[in-house]
Design a protein around this motif. Structure first.
Motif, PDB file in Angstrom:
ATOM      1  N   LEU A 368       6.418  60.237 -20.608  1.00  0.00           N
ATOM      2  CA  LEU A 368       5.605  58.823 -20.860  1.00  0.00           C
ATOM      3  C   LEU A 368       6.061  58.808 -19.229  1.00  0.00           C
ATOM      4  O   LEU A 368       5.325  58.580 -18.074  1.00  0.00           O
ATOM      5  CB  LEU A 368       6.675  58.274 -21.571  1.00  0.00           C
ATOM      6  N   ARG A 373      -0.293  56.991 -18.868  1.00  0.00           N
ATOM      7  CA  ARG A 373      -1.171  56.142 -19.493  1.00  0.00           C
ATOM      8  C   ARG A 373      -1.822  57.820 -20.489  1.00  0.00           C
ATOM      9  O   ARG A 373      -2.104  57.582 -21.238  1.00  0.00           O
ATOM     10  CB  ARG A 373      -2.446  55.121 -18.857  1.00  0.00           C
ATOM     11  N   GLN A 376       0.117  58.836 -23.012  1.00  0.00           N
ATOM     12  CA  GLN A 376      -0.482  57.174 -24.886  1.00  0.00           C
ATOM     13  C   GLN A 376      -1.729  57.284 -24.615  1.00  0.00           C
ATOM     14  O   GLN A 376      -1.369  57.610 -26.224  1.00  0.00           O
ATOM     15  CB  GLN A 376      -0.213  55.422 -23.637  1.00  0.00           C
TER      16      GLN A 376
END
Length: 391
Positions: A368, A373, A376
């Motif tokens: 992460l 992003r 994610q």
């Protein structure tokens, strides 16, 4: 990471109290497994029928044998390598160099062992020395870890591991303060990671196979399967030794008691549990079941800000860590030749599941931070972490 930042970082394993417990529990668990494997009931969750005294655990011959083994592996490490690889970039922008000769060490060790057995080396007597050998290795691991901790006290800040310089002595002793402790070009962590413990595991297994042959006339099919599976695993790890340079152990974790004990003691004496169990508790295994056990063995990507790609098809499109799933399937295959009557041979599966779940959580946090992003988005596309539809 500065010492101030390190002291504010979340501590693993429950912090100082947790690692204090692990300093006792890890060796105790290893000795419990060694005793349970040779006991009649072979119960994983019951106390051993007896506790060995110091006279049964301590043997100067076992300590001498351990030092001879370590000395041999050091000598093989120092031989000219077929390749010298560079590690990842460190904080000071330098890259360490590593000899890639682990498979060569395995082959030369096998040749030397074969020569020794041909002239009367009693390799089959090794199973009777496992307790004092494990005791000597545990004692050596504690002393070696203390020396590494003392060395790390004078190491520059750039040489310290991200998580092993918390300021708490016990926690840092366990996790390891220095990332890559070296004596000249000799890298202690890299040497211990794949050499003495993994190769030692293979030859403990072989000694157990030879002892079974002496006791019963020939090794059982189950013993052959366990030896073959685990030799293949070790051979593969050493053949692709360079890949260890990108693992969390090398690039993130310091070299303290956790890795020292794990590499030198836990791996050879605990990972050989299935072969130990089979020596004292032979299991019938037919060829059809053996073959069934043996059978247990164009990419779409997401771009990231680092320039690397995240796989989202194939196995990586089903779970985020299919390599961990493969490890668990492999661990199950190692245990199935031991039958289904005892839980003890399946300790490795249970332990490895807990280990991989913990490691996967650490991986998630680092990915992460690294991919942001893109990670994610990947997690939305691939919601399962290790086992599809389960976890």
């Amino acid at each position: 990471m500065t010492s101030r930042e390190a002291s504010q970082a979340p501590l693993e394993f429950g912090g100082p109290l947790g690692v204090a417990a692990l300093l006792i529990l890890l060796p105790a668990t290893m000795f419990h497994l060694l005793l349970a494997a040779r006991s009649g009931p072979a119960r994983l969750l019951a106390l051993p029928a007896y506790l060995p005294g110091l006279e049964e655990l301590w043997s100067p011959w076992a300590l001498l044998l351990l030092f001879i083994w370590l000395g041999l592996q050091v000598a093989l490490y120092l031989l000219p390598a077929r390749k010298v690889a560079e590690g990842l970039e460190l904080k000071d922008k330098s890259r360490l160099r590593y000899p890639i000769n682990g498979f060569q060490a395995l082959v030369l060790t096998a040749l030397l062992m074969g020569l020794g057995v041909s002239v009367g080396l009693p390799l089959g007597a090794l199973p009777g020395m496992l307790l004092p050998l494990a005791f000597a290795t545990t004692l050596t691991s504690f002393i070696f870890s203390l020396l590494l901790y003392a060395k790390a006290l004078v190491a520059p800040a750039s040489a310290l591991a991200p998580g092993g310089n918390s300021g708490n002595s016990m926690y840092d002793f366990f996790l390891g303060r220095e990332l890559n402790p070296r004596l000249g070009s000799f890298d202690f962590k890299y040497f211990c990671e794949l050499r003495p413990g993994l190769i030692g595991w293979v030859f403990i297994n072989l000694a157990l196979l030879m002892q079974e042959a002496e006791l019963r006339g020939s090794p059982s099919l189950a013993m052959w399967l366990v030896n073959g599976f685990q030799l293949l695993y070790v051979g593969d790890a050493l053949w692709y030794e360079e890949s260890v340079l990108t693992t969390m152990d090398i690039i993130h974790d310091g070299f303290g008691f956790m890795l020292v004990f794990g590499d030198l003691a836990w791996v050879p004496f605990t990972y050989s549990l299935q072969a130990q169990f089979l020596l004292y508790h032979p299991q019938p295994l037919g060829l059809p079941m053996a073959l069934l056990i043996c059978l247990l063995k164009g990419l779409e990507t997401i771009p990231t800000a680092t320039g690397r790609q995240l796989l989202v098809s194939g196995w990586w499109g089903m779970v985020r860590h299919p390599n961990y799933l493969g490890d668990l399937i492999m661990a199950l295959a190692w245990s199935l030749p031991c039958g289904l009557s005892h839980l003890l041979p399946y300790f490795y599966v249970l332990y490895f599941t807990a280990l991989l779940v913990h490691r996967e959580a650490r991986d998630e946090q680092q990915c992460l931070q690294k991919y942001g992003r893109a990670w994610q988005e990947y997690c939305k596309r691939v919601p399962y972490r290790i086992i599809p539809y389960v976890y």
